[in-house]
Design a protein around this motif. Sequence first.
Motif, PDB file in Angstrom:
ATOM      1  N   VAL A   1      21.125  92.890 -52.371  1.00 51.59           N
ATOM      2  CA  VAL A   1      22.386  92.460 -52.977  1.00 51.59           C
ATOM      3  C   VAL A   1      23.545  93.339 -52.523  1.00 51.59           C
ATOM      4  O   VAL A   1      24.589  92.839 -52.072  1.00 51.59           O
ATOM      5  CB  VAL A   1      22.274  92.466 -54.518  1.00 51.59           C
ATOM      6  N   PHE A   2      23.404  94.642 -52.633  1.00 47.96           N
ATOM      7  CA  PHE A   2      24.532  95.515 -52.322  1.00 47.96           C
ATOM      8  C   PHE A   2      24.803  95.617 -50.828  1.00 47.96           C
ATOM      9  O   PHE A   2      25.963  95.769 -50.417  1.00 47.96           O
ATOM     10  CB  PHE A   2      24.307  96.901 -52.933  1.00 47.96           C
TER      11      PHE A   2
ATOM     12  N   ILE B   1      31.280  96.991 -60.905  1.00 44.19           N
ATOM     13  CA  ILE B   1      30.473  96.289 -59.909  1.00 44.19           C
ATOM     14  C   ILE B   1      29.005  96.675 -60.064  1.00 44.19           C
ATOM     15  O   ILE B   1      28.112  95.819 -60.110  1.00 44.19           O
ATOM     16  CB  ILE B   1      30.969  96.611 -58.485  1.00 44.19           C
ATOM     17  N   VAL B   2      28.747  97.969 -60.156  1.00 39.40           N
ATOM     18  CA  VAL B   2      27.376  98.464 -60.292  1.00 39.40           C
ATOM     19  C   VAL B   2      26.787  98.061 -61.640  1.00 39.40           C
ATOM     20  O   VAL B   2      25.649  97.584 -61.728  1.00 39.40           O
ATOM     21  CB  VAL B   2      27.347  99.996 -60.129  1.00 39.40           C
TER      22      VAL B   2
ATOM     23  N   ALA C   1      23.569  95.707 -62.571  1.00 40.22           N
ATOM     24  CA  ALA C   1      22.463  96.308 -63.320  1.00 40.22           C
ATOM     25  C   ALA C   1      22.140  95.495 -64.562  1.00 40.22           C
ATOM     26  O   ALA C   1      20.963  95.245 -64.869  1.00 40.22           O
ATOM     27  CB  ALA C   1      22.819  97.741 -63.705  1.00 40.22           C
ATOM     28  N   ILE C   2      23.156  95.056 -65.287  1.00 37.11           N
ATOM     29  CA  ILE C   2      22.935  94.265 -66.498  1.00 37.11           C
ATOM     30  C   ILE C   2      22.213  92.959 -66.163  1.00 37.11           C
ATOM     31  O   ILE C   2      21.259  92.558 -66.851  1.00 37.11           O
ATOM     32  CB  ILE C   2      24.273  93.970 -67.206  1.00 37.11           C
ATOM     33  N   ALA C   3      22.655  92.304 -65.103  1.00 32.40           N
ATOM     34  CA  ALA C   3      22.031  91.033 -64.705  1.00 32.40           C
ATOM     35  C   ALA C   3      20.576  91.236 -64.318  1.00 32.40           C
ATOM     36  O   ALA C   3      19.692  90.473 -64.728  1.00 32.40           O
ATOM     37  CB  ALA C   3      22.804  90.420 -63.543  1.00 32.40           C
ATOM     38  N   ARG C   4      20.299  92.276 -63.540  1.00 31.97           N
ATOM     39  CA  ARG C   4      18.934  92.509 -63.075  1.00 31.97           C
ATOM     40  C   ARG C   4      18.019  92.922 -64.230  1.00 31.97           C
ATOM     41  O   ARG C   4      16.863  92.515 -64.300  1.00 31.97           O
ATOM     42  CB  ARG C   4      18.931  93.574 -61.981  1.00 31.97           C
ATOM     43  N   ILE C   5      18.540  93.730 -65.149  1.00 32.79           N
ATOM     44  CA  ILE C   5      17.740  94.135 -66.305  1.00 32.79           C
ATOM     45  C   ILE C   5      17.431  92.929 -67.195  1.00 32.79           C
ATOM     46  O   ILE C   5      16.304  92.756 -67.667  1.00 32.79           O
ATOM     47  CB  ILE C   5      18.467  95.235 -67.110  1.00 32.79           C
TER      48      ILE C   5
ATOM     49  N   ALA D   1      31.556  89.376 -66.718  1.00 33.67           N
ATOM     50  CA  ALA D   1      31.704  88.227 -65.823  1.00 33.67           C
ATOM     51  C   ALA D   1      30.880  88.417 -64.553  1.00 33.67           C
ATOM     52  O   ALA D   1      30.219  87.485 -64.071  1.00 33.67           O
ATOM     53  CB  ALA D   1      33.171  88.019 -65.486  1.00 33.67           C
ATOM     54  N   MET D   2      30.882  89.652 -64.021  1.00 32.36           N
ATOM     55  CA  MET D   2      30.097  89.940 -62.821  1.00 32.36           C
ATOM     56  C   MET D   2      28.603  89.893 -63.128  1.00 32.36           C
ATOM     57  O   MET D   2      27.804  89.427 -62.305  1.00 32.36           O
ATOM     58  CB  MET D   2      30.488  91.300 -62.253  1.00 32.36           C
TER      59      MET D   2
END
Length: 367
Positions: A193-194, A216-217, A221-225, A16-17
Amino acid sequence: MDNSTKSYSNLKATLAMAKASFRSILRSPSAVVFSLAFPLIFILVFGFIGGGGIKIDVGVDKASDLTNPIFMALKNVSVIHLIEDQSEEEMNSNLSKGRLDAIINIQKNAAMPPFTVNVQYTKASLSNGNILKSVLNNILYKVNTRSGNAPPPVAELKETTVEGRTYKTIDFILPGQLGFSLLSSGVFGTAFVFLSLRLTLVIKRFFATPVKRYSIVLGEAIARIAFALLGALFIILIGHFAFGFTLIHGFVTVINMLILSAIGLIVFMGFGFTVSGIAKNESTIPPIANIITLPQFLLSGTFFSISAFPSWLQPISRALPLTYLNDGMRKIAFEGAGLMDIKHQLLILFIWGIGIYALAVKVFKWE
């Protein structure tokens, strides 16, 4: 079973994040500009300039024999541009400045071997010089085979071979622009972002929920990749279909490039985590991030080969992680290398990853 008694799923929370973060990236003008627009603009510019292939400028010494078969064969090679109207002084000056890639002098001998080929290269154009060596090797091999003569003194050129592919400007530029995109996204995107999540107390609010810190991390990471891989795929396809970017093994080569892109981005995100931990506010992120990214943009073979740098600067270039990402990309795309063939590049990236994440753990702040 009552919904209130169901166990909390961190996997669902992570996904979801990731979904929310991916949407925010798409809505961010800076993310789109640095990850897609800038690299695409450079690719379009260099693609239109060099779409027809590179040219190797070779000065012809005035004392050369111009009636021999070697010279005649050179004139028929499309990538070789023979320059015969310059004086010796002009050619030597242009060679030292990199305006000429080489000077050739072919002498006819009274005894065996029938010809001696003297070639003078320049350190300012080593990549073009290597291509010329391959072309000469191919020509000498054909001349020797056809005439039945023994190999001339320059037979050492046979150590290299002509692959039959034209190394175009886009074949050098596109992998560098992929590296540019990944480094920008990993460092600037992650840092902003962070830091924003920390300053706006969003992370602190997460701590009041069952969400784990790693979620959270990992979600970010998944979204950015995912965003970076979509951007990389778009850039590769534009380069290939619009400008003939070389993909030796087609789909397999694309997959290998995307896997290497993901590995590179993961390493570069470590720099972003470090910057977000060091920065006090958003205005301090750009100068800190530029200290990390600017030297790599300039010194890691993004726009031109590091072989053109002074000898004292080249070891610095070879110490930077982006150098090995760019080198690995070019080997995969043009030479047809697999991931197991670039173990050296992957090892250096892995070492950088360990080091930068060890530092990120020390300086990263949740609140």
